[in-house]
Motif scaffolding. Structure first.
Motif, PDB file in Angstrom:
ATOM      1  N   ILE A   1      26.363   8.048 -35.513  1.00 47.06           N
ATOM      2  CA  ILE A   1      25.258   7.095 -35.332  1.00 47.06           C
ATOM      3  C   ILE A   1      24.306   7.064 -36.527  1.00 47.06           C
ATOM      4  CG2 ILE A   1      25.321   7.169 -32.805  1.00 47.06           C
ATOM      5  CD1 ILE A   1      22.919   9.065 -32.865  1.00 47.06           C
ATOM      6  N   ALA A   2      24.547   7.940 -37.518  1.00 49.42           N
ATOM      7  CA  ALA A   2      23.647   8.015 -38.683  1.00 49.42           C
ATOM      8  C   ALA A   2      23.546   6.667 -39.390  1.00 49.42           C
ATOM      9  CB  ALA A   2      24.117   9.101 -39.642  1.00 49.42           C
ATOM     10  N   GLY A   3      24.676   5.954 -39.453  1.00 50.32           N
ATOM     11  CA  GLY A   3      24.724   4.691 -40.171  1.00 50.32           C
ATOM     12  C   GLY A   3      23.785   3.631 -39.615  1.00 50.32           C
ATOM     13  N   GLU A   4      23.513   3.700 -38.324  1.00 45.10           N
ATOM     14  CA  GLU A   4      22.624   2.698 -37.715  1.00 45.10           C
ATOM     15  C   GLU A   4      21.239   2.709 -38.349  1.00 45.10           C
ATOM     16  OE1 GLU A   4      22.416   2.870 -33.405  1.00 45.10           O
ATOM     17  OE2 GLU A   4      24.455   3.672 -33.358  1.00 45.10           O
ATOM     18  N   LEU A   5      20.836   3.878 -38.834  1.00 41.32           N
ATOM     19  CA  LEU A   5      19.492   3.994 -39.395  1.00 41.32           C
ATOM     20  C   LEU A   5      19.343   3.250 -40.714  1.00 41.32           C
ATOM     21  CD1 LEU A   5      19.053   7.742 -38.483  1.00 41.32           C
ATOM     22  CD2 LEU A   5      17.616   5.885 -37.616  1.00 41.32           C
ATOM     23  N   SER A   6      20.464   3.171 -41.471  1.00 40.94           N
ATOM     24  CA  SER A   6      20.374   2.516 -42.778  1.00 40.94           C
ATOM     25  C   SER A   6      20.107   1.013 -42.643  1.00 40.94           C
ATOM     26  CB  SER A   6      21.635   2.781 -43.598  1.00 40.94           C
ATOM     27  OG  SER A   6      22.767   2.425 -42.865  1.00 40.94           O
ATOM     28  N   LYS A   7      20.406   0.455 -41.476  1.00 39.04           N
ATOM     29  CA  LYS A   7      20.095  -0.965 -41.233  1.00 39.04           C
ATOM     30  C   LYS A   7      18.594  -1.231 -41.277  1.00 39.04           C
ATOM     31  CE  LYS A   7      23.118  -1.764 -37.689  1.00 39.04           C
ATOM     32  NZ  LYS A   7      23.315  -2.124 -36.283  1.00 39.04           N
ATOM     33  N   TYR A   8      17.819  -0.200 -41.003  1.00 37.02           N
ATOM     34  CA  TYR A   8      16.360  -0.372 -40.921  1.00 37.02           C
ATOM     35  C   TYR A   8      15.643   0.294 -42.098  1.00 37.02           C
ATOM     36  CZ  TYR A   8      17.873  -1.981 -36.439  1.00 37.02           C
ATOM     37  OH  TYR A   8      18.521  -2.692 -35.468  1.00 37.02           O
ATOM     38  N   GLY A   9      16.381   0.435 -43.189  1.00 36.00           N
ATOM     39  CA  GLY A   9      15.712   0.837 -44.428  1.00 36.00           C
ATOM     40  C   GLY A   9      15.806   2.300 -44.806  1.00 36.00           C
ATOM     41  N   VAL A  10      16.652   3.057 -44.116  1.00 36.33           N
ATOM     42  CA  VAL A  10      16.765   4.485 -44.449  1.00 36.33           C
ATOM     43  C   VAL A  10      17.758   4.675 -45.600  1.00 36.33           C
ATOM     44  CG1 VAL A  10      17.454   6.768 -43.605  1.00 36.33           C
ATOM     45  CG2 VAL A  10      16.154   5.223 -42.119  1.00 36.33           C
ATOM     46  N   ASP A  11      17.339   5.370 -46.664  1.00 39.72           N
ATOM     47  CA  ASP A  11      18.212   5.610 -47.815  1.00 39.72           C
ATOM     48  C   ASP A  11      19.164   6.772 -47.574  1.00 39.72           C
ATOM     49  OD1 ASP A  11      17.054   3.653 -49.714  1.00 39.72           O
ATOM     50  OD2 ASP A  11      15.254   4.874 -49.453  1.00 39.72           O
ATOM     51  N   LYS A  12      18.627   7.830 -46.949  1.00 33.71           N
ATOM     52  CA  LYS A  12      19.436   9.039 -46.766  1.00 33.71           C
ATOM     53  C   LYS A  12      19.212   9.585 -45.370  1.00 33.71           C
ATOM     54  CE  LYS A  12      19.551  11.207 -51.196  1.00 33.71           C
ATOM     55  NZ  LYS A  12      18.701  12.047 -52.025  1.00 33.71           N
ATOM     56  N   VAL A  13      20.315   9.973 -44.721  1.00 37.84           N
ATOM     57  CA  VAL A  13      20.174  10.585 -43.403  1.00 37.84           C
ATOM     58  C   VAL A  13      20.643  12.035 -43.493  1.00 37.84           C
ATOM     59  CG1 VAL A  13      20.708  10.409 -40.950  1.00 37.84           C
ATOM     60  CG2 VAL A  13      20.714   8.340 -42.355  1.00 37.84           C
ATOM     61  N   TYR A  14      19.747  12.963 -43.215  1.00 41.46           N
ATOM     62  CA  TYR A  14      20.089  14.386 -43.183  1.00 41.46           C
ATOM     63  C   TYR A  14      20.518  14.735 -41.766  1.00 41.46           C
ATOM     64  CZ  TYR A  14      18.251  15.080 -47.875  1.00 41.46           C
ATOM     65  OH  TYR A  14      18.054  15.023 -49.224  1.00 41.46           O
ATOM     66  N   VAL A  15      21.794  15.073 -41.618  1.00 45.46           N
ATOM     67  CA  VAL A  15      22.351  15.308 -40.296  1.00 45.46           C
ATOM     68  C   VAL A  15      22.683  16.787 -40.090  1.00 45.46           C
ATOM     69  CG1 VAL A  15      24.204  14.717 -38.689  1.00 45.46           C
ATOM     70  CG2 VAL A  15      23.374  13.003 -40.301  1.00 45.46           C
ATOM     71  N   ALA A  16      22.174  17.336 -38.982  1.00 47.70           N
ATOM     72  CA  ALA A  16      22.636  18.667 -38.558  1.00 47.70           C
ATOM     73  C   ALA A  16      23.355  18.463 -37.238  1.00 47.70           C
ATOM     74  CB  ALA A  16      21.480  19.629 -38.405  1.00 47.70           C
ATOM     75  N   ASP A  17      24.647  18.724 -37.250  1.00 48.53           N
ATOM     76  CA  ASP A  17      25.483  18.519 -36.070  1.00 48.53           C
ATOM     77  C   ASP A  17      25.870  19.906 -35.570  1.00 48.53           C
ATOM     78  OD1 ASP A  17      27.349  17.493 -34.218  1.00 48.53           O
ATOM     79  OD2 ASP A  17      27.635  15.743 -35.533  1.00 48.53           O
ATOM     80  N   ASN A  18      25.278  20.302 -34.453  1.00 45.55           N
ATOM     81  CA  ASN A  18      25.434  21.681 -34.007  1.00 45.55           C
ATOM     82  C   ASN A  18      25.243  21.729 -32.497  1.00 45.55           C
ATOM     83  OD1 ASN A  18      24.479  24.448 -33.298  1.00 45.55           O
ATOM     84  ND2 ASN A  18      24.656  24.788 -35.508  1.00 45.55           N
ATOM     85  N   ALA A  19      26.136  22.440 -31.808  1.00 47.22           N
ATOM     86  CA  ALA A  19      26.085  22.477 -30.342  1.00 47.22           C
ATOM     87  C   ALA A  19      24.728  22.961 -29.819  1.00 47.22           C
ATOM     88  CB  ALA A  19      27.197  23.372 -29.803  1.00 47.22           C
ATOM     89  N   ALA A  20      24.081  23.855 -30.576  1.00 45.29           N
ATOM     90  CA  ALA A  20      22.799  24.406 -30.117  1.00 45.29           C
ATOM     91  C   ALA A  20      21.663  23.389 -30.222  1.00 45.29           C
ATOM     92  CB  ALA A  20      22.452  25.657 -30.911  1.00 45.29           C
TER      93      ALA A  20
END
Lengths: 326, 258
Positions: free
Chosen positions: A50-69
């Protein structure tokens, strides 16, 4: 030197919440004035898609932490992950949502980052290259303009107030390790009980129909529910109605309840005690239906009807039904 | 069990708030000061825990001399002793500085559980509880409507309503719990309680005594009155049906909201 406008996004069950797009759009506006980048923090499990959805609204970079916790949200895990990536990147501005989760997280981050923060803002802008945040105080009885002497300059934005603006960017995704220390995770979610009514929460609703003492009793709310169903509104209540036990606590609008900012707020049988007005006066349009022409609510209303609500509301429900069917 | 309740003194909900002409603050004349309503739930919950598990309730407050009255109210409700952080340097302190002063005071006393209101109805920021928890290095359970301490006194389960759902969360002690309306029905101070409160110890401390350096990081540069709403119109008509139809038309054609 601190640089960049950062946002902490909010997702639930793998779906980005509306406030995330409000944050992205607002951050874009600020970043353009500063000539800086917009970066978003996205935390959860199985959410990279879903990170890509943010770039539609002007986000240049999405820092993603994908972790079960990181799923479901807990203060400890999310604060640890967000603080780590913020400290490593030193942004000048950090925005969060003033949602229930955002409020829980933002205070913890203020503590970790030892910085200043303006909560529940209704306006943010750049003045002299610095953030100037405007926020209601005393439940909107006055406003304060907040300036900062530390970075990141933190502000949380009131949901439903800031416009969502499309502004597509290439949007790179940067994965990071949240480096969670399990011994520091001291709270956990045991159970999630979802509201199955399908109604939007008052703080996020575009339409609200609220009833007060003039409803005369819990049964009176049936006609309000009827109107709410037709226009797709959430039902609210005044403190008097909640204290009388006619409606649940979660329905209360006002200084000791929820502060709301819908497009349309219809106040039925609400006189307009100052503590109620404080909670709803940032609504875009206010309608008041009350028998008493002297009721203070009329001073705040865009449209007032002086009449018996038990006659007006059923008629209004029918009239809206007809208009919406056209 | 060592229980702490943080209380703030705020203008009561009926107060009209007037901004000073120079925008430097609010005009405090004529304001009736009360205990922040959400803090009352915190004090009540603290007293109920004490009644169930034994121990002591310490009430911690911050603010000018008038705040002593609110501290005494919490003592009259049944709290045992107080710490009043009183220092002109802390007037207008931001959430971080406020929490730092509270943390310094609380770090100096035994604490198993700390109650705060989920927000104060003056600043409306809801930040002090979480910052306090972080500075003390303990977990937080915020905006809770029900709190159940396990019999062993080591963990707490709480109900936390969020948008469109309700969570049951669990945390370990020591922790900070922020109280939401619905948590309980706060008691009134009894007359004997009020008499007794006068003799209960309250320790007044300034920032230096707590070892706190005051460095405000976010400040209100200017207070402004709320944006005025343009005068509205009264929807006329001979009977309810006409008025309702006209209102619906205005909402659709003029306001364009439905």
């Amino acid at each position: 030197m601190a640089k960049g406008v950062w946002i902490v996004t909010e997702q639930r069950d793998g779906v980005l919440r509306k406030i995330s797009f409000e944050l992205a759009s607002t951050a874009r506006k600020l970043a353009d004035q500063l000539g800086e980048e917009v970066c978003a923090i996205l935390l959860g499990s199985g959410i990279e898609g879903i990170a890509g959805e943010l770039s539609k609204y002007g986000v240049d970079k999405v820092y993603v932490a994908d972790n079960a916790a990181l799923e479901p949200y807990t203060t400890d895990a999310h604060a640890m992950a967000a603080a780590k990536v913020v400290k490593e990147n030193d942004p000048s501005i950090l925005l969060l949502g003033a949602s229930i989760q955002g409020k829980d997280l933002s205070g913890r981050l203020v503590g970790k980052l030892a910085t200043g923060m303006a909560a529940d803002c209704t306006d943010v802008k750049i003045a002299d290259s610095k953030l100037l945040a405007t926020r209601p105080m005393y439940a909107g009885k006055c406003y304060g303009e907040i300036v900062f002497s530390s970075t990141p300059q933190m502000a949380s934005l009131r949901p439903n107030v800031f416009p969502i603006v499309e502004n597509p960017k290439a949007g790179t995704v940067v994965k990071f390790d949240p480096a969670l220390d399990p011994s520091q995770l001291k709270t956990k979610v045991l159970e999630v009980q979802k509201d199955t009514s399908g109604k939007v929460d008052l703080t996020e609703a575009n339409f609200i129909v609220s009833g007060g003492r003039g409803m005369k009793g819990p049964e009176g709310y049936q006609i309000i529910e009827g109107l709410a169903d037709v226009i797709g509104a959430t039902v609210g209540a005044s403190r008097a109605a909640v204290d009388a036990g006619w409606r649940p606590l979660s329905d209360q609008v006002g200084q000791t309840g929820k502060v709301v900012s819908p497009n349309l707020y219809i106040a039925c049988g609400i006189s307009g005690a100052i503590q109620h007005l404080a909670g709803m006066s940032s609504s875009k349009y206010i309608v008041a239906v009350n028998k008493d022409p002297e009721a203070p609510i009329f001073a705040k209303a865009d449209y007032g009807v002086v009449d018996d609500l038990f006659k007006i509301i059923p008629e209004l429900t029918e009239a809206c039904k007809k208009l919406l069917a056209e | 069990m060592n229980i702490v309740a943080c209380v703030k003194q705020v203008p009561d909900t009926e107060a009209q708030i007037k901004v000073k002409p120079d925008g430097s603050g609010i005009d405090e004349s004529g304001i009736k000061w009360v205990m922040n309503p959400y803090d009352e739930y915190g004090v009540e919950e603290a007293l109920r825990l004490k009644e169930k598990f034994g121990g002591e309730v310490t009430v911690v407050s911050l603010g000018p001399a008038r705040v002593m009255e609110t501290t005494r109210t919490a003592l009259a409700m049944g709290s045992d002793k107080g710490i009043h952080i009183c220092d002109p340097a802390l007037d207008g302190a931001d959430a971080y500085t406020t929490a730092a002063a509270l943390a310094a005071a609380i770090a100096g006393i035994p604490h198993d559980i700390i109650f705060c209101g989920q927000r104060a109805i003056d600043d409306d920021s809801g930040q002090v509880g979480p910052i306090l928890a972080e500075l003390l290095g303990i977990p937080q359970l915020t905006v809770v409507t029900k709190a159940d301490l396990d019999v062993d006194g080591k963990t707490i389960k709480a109900i936390r309503p969020i948008e469109g759902a309700q969570l049951l969360i669990e945390g370990t002690l020591p922790c900070v719990v922020t109280a939401q309306k619905g948590l309980n029905e706060p008691r009134y101070a009894s007359l004997p309680g009020i008499m007794k409160a006068k003799k209960k110890p309250v320790d007044t401390k300034d920032a230096a005594a707590l070892g706190v350096t005051v460095a405000v990081k976010a400040k209100v540069a200017r207070f402004i009155p709320p944006p005025a709403r343009a005068a509205g119109k009264i929807v006329g008509g001979d009977d309810p049906a006409t008025k309702a139809a006209e209102l619906a038309r205005l909402l659709r054609e003029e306001a364009k909201v439905i």
